[in-house]
Structures are given as C-alpha cells and as structure tokens.
Design an enzyme around this catalytic site. Structure first.
Site, mmCIF file in Angstrom:
data_model
loop_
_atom_site.group_PDB
_atom_site.id
_atom_site.type_symbol
_atom_site.label_atom_id
_atom_site.label_comp_id
_atom_site.label_asym_id
_atom_site.label_seq_id
_atom_site.Cartn_x
_atom_site.Cartn_y
_atom_site.Cartn_z
ATOM 1 N N ASP A 201 2.800 -13.628 -6.109
ATOM 2 C CA ASP A 201 2.810 -12.393 -5.321
ATOM 3 C C ASP A 201 1.503 -11.624 -5.452
ATOM 4 O OD1 ASP A 201 5.371 -13.175 -4.836
ATOM 5 O OD2 ASP A 201 6.348 -11.525 -5.885
ATOM 6 N N ASP B 153 -1.105 -17.153 -10.108
ATOM 7 C CA ASP B 153 -0.039 -16.197 -9.844
ATOM 8 C C ASP B 153 0.354 -16.332 -8.369
ATOM 9 O OD1 ASP B 153 1.575 -13.786 -10.290
ATOM 10 O OD2 ASP B 153 0.070 -12.792 -9.047
#
Length: 260
Positions: free
Chosen positions: A13, A11
């Site tokens: 953010d 991932d």
C-alpha cells in the site's frame, strides 16, 4: 555463485500499490523487466496471507515467498493462506484486558465488521473481509493524544506486544519485523544483490538492510526523516508516488546497473 541476480523486497500500500485505487499497473514495465532478468520480488506488507496470496498470484510472483502482517508471518512460495490465529487472539485478549481509558482510543480491525474495515481502508468489501482474516497482528486507528498512546504502548509492552506505525494504521504484534523475515529469506535464497522499497516507518529497517533502499514518495503521510546511508546514495527517494515511483526507481536502477 548466486542463482538469483537480484531480490526485491517491496511494501504494498502506497508503494507497489496505489494508495487509493490499490492498482499496480504503472509498475508493470519494471515488474516485466525484473522477470526477464530472473530477479525475484518478495511482497512485504501489513496485509494478511489471505489478502496477499491472490495478489501474489495475480502479479505472477507465486514462486516467491511473501512477508505478511508486517513480518509477523511468512507465506511460503506457492502456499495458500492457512493456519490458526492464536497469536492474534492473544493480542486481542491483551487489548481487552486494558483499562477503558487506554482501550477506548484504539479501534482495531477486530472491533470492526467488514463494512467498517472497508470504510477505514478504502478496500472493496470482499477485500476488506480478507483483511480481517488475521493470524499474527492487529492493525487499528488511534484517536487519543500522544501521551495516552505512550501509556497504551507501555501497557502492551508488559504483555510482550509491540506496535509499529504504517502508512495509516498502528499495528500490534509480538515483535517480528519485515527486516527479520527479509534476513531469513536472504539467508535461504542467497541473492547476489537486494533492493527494498517502502514508504512508511515500518519499512525503515527493511530499507536499511538492503543493498539499495528506495523510499517511495507518499503525499498522504509525513515524509520519512533522512536515514543513515542516504547521503552515500545507498538509500534514494522517488519524486513520483506509489507504483509510478516504484516503476521509475526500479527501471533507473536497472539502467544504471546499480543492482548488478
């Protein structure tokens, strides 16, 4: 025998990227170590292909695929962002067909201008503009209560639209997940081992599908609940947040040879 010793799915953010500055510098030592051993890094994010393509180039990961818009799309190795937005338009049409009581509490990126998205995300204005170039999904904020949100989701499900909660935004799509795309990439590349890193509910399937999952600490959100295989050590948690936690976890895994 696999030609790829390790494939990392991450991932962005709050995980590889700092939650506020969107920088990744603290993770550079681990990224360099992965490159030296010939490992691949697949970015997997709610971000659009228009956002991820230049970031992937900046990270030196152009030769690897990327999972975009929470798994609703895939950016092939070396490809630039392109293609239509028919799926996104379908989602927007379904939203606008809802009764006002259900529609009003959801503010999607399509309801905002570039400045509004910049304010909601903390992104610089040019990056906010790229985040609005949606093809497959519609993130947004929800201002109603949980009961009304349940009704909202049921109404959208009738149109075959599902919702996933990320670190900050509720994202609507036609149902594909990061784990779905992860499985496709693994089937194609056949890595010897896999690691997945994430911090939010929309990362859970990806974390569970990897040989080792890493939950990166996110002080901005409620911690993920304990997951299956966590007690057995297949899923671990970092103490440090964001790219600092990402870096420490990956260097520790490589040092302990848990990825070999």
């Amino acid at each position: 025998m696999s030609l790829i010793p390790l494939l990392v799915f991450t991932d962005l953010d709050g995980t590889l990227l700092d939650h506020h500055s969107y920088g990744y510098a603290p993770a550079q030592p681990a990224l360099d170590a992965l490159a030296r051993m010939g490992a691949g890094v697949v970015l997997a994010s709610s971000k659009t292909a228009a956002e991820i393509a230049p970031l992937r180039d900046q990270l030196g990961l152009t030769g690897w695929p990327a999972i975009v818009e929470n798994g609703a799309g895939l950016l092939e190795p070396g490809a630039e962002a392109s293609g239509g937005d028919e799926a996104w338009q379908t989602i927007r049409a379904a939203l606008d067909a809802l009764p006002d009581t259900l529609r009003a509490p959801f503010t999607g990126f399509g309801d905002m201008d570039d400045a509004g998205v910049a304010q909601a995300t903390g992104l610089p204005l040019p990056d906010a503009a790229l985040s609005r170039k949606r093809q497959f999904s519609e993130p947004g904020t929800w201002s109603g209560d949980d009961a009304l949100r349940d009704r909202f989701l049921v109404a959208l499900a009738a149109e075959e639209i599902s919702a996933r909660m990320g670190g900050r935004f509720l994202t609507l799509s036609h149902g594909a997940t990061k784990a779905d795309r992860m499985a496709e990439i693994i089937d194609t590349l056949q890595p010897a081992r896999t690691v997945a890193l994430g911090d939010a509910p929309n990362d859970v399937e990806m974390l569970q599908a990897a040989d080792i999952g890493v939950i990166v600490a996110n002080p901005e959100a409620t911690p993920l609940p304990q997951l299956p295989n966590e007690e057995a050590g297949r899923i671990i948690r970092t103490q440090l947040p964001g790219p600092e936690g990402w870096n420490r976890a990956m260097l520790d895994l490589l040092s302990d040879d848990k990825t070999g």
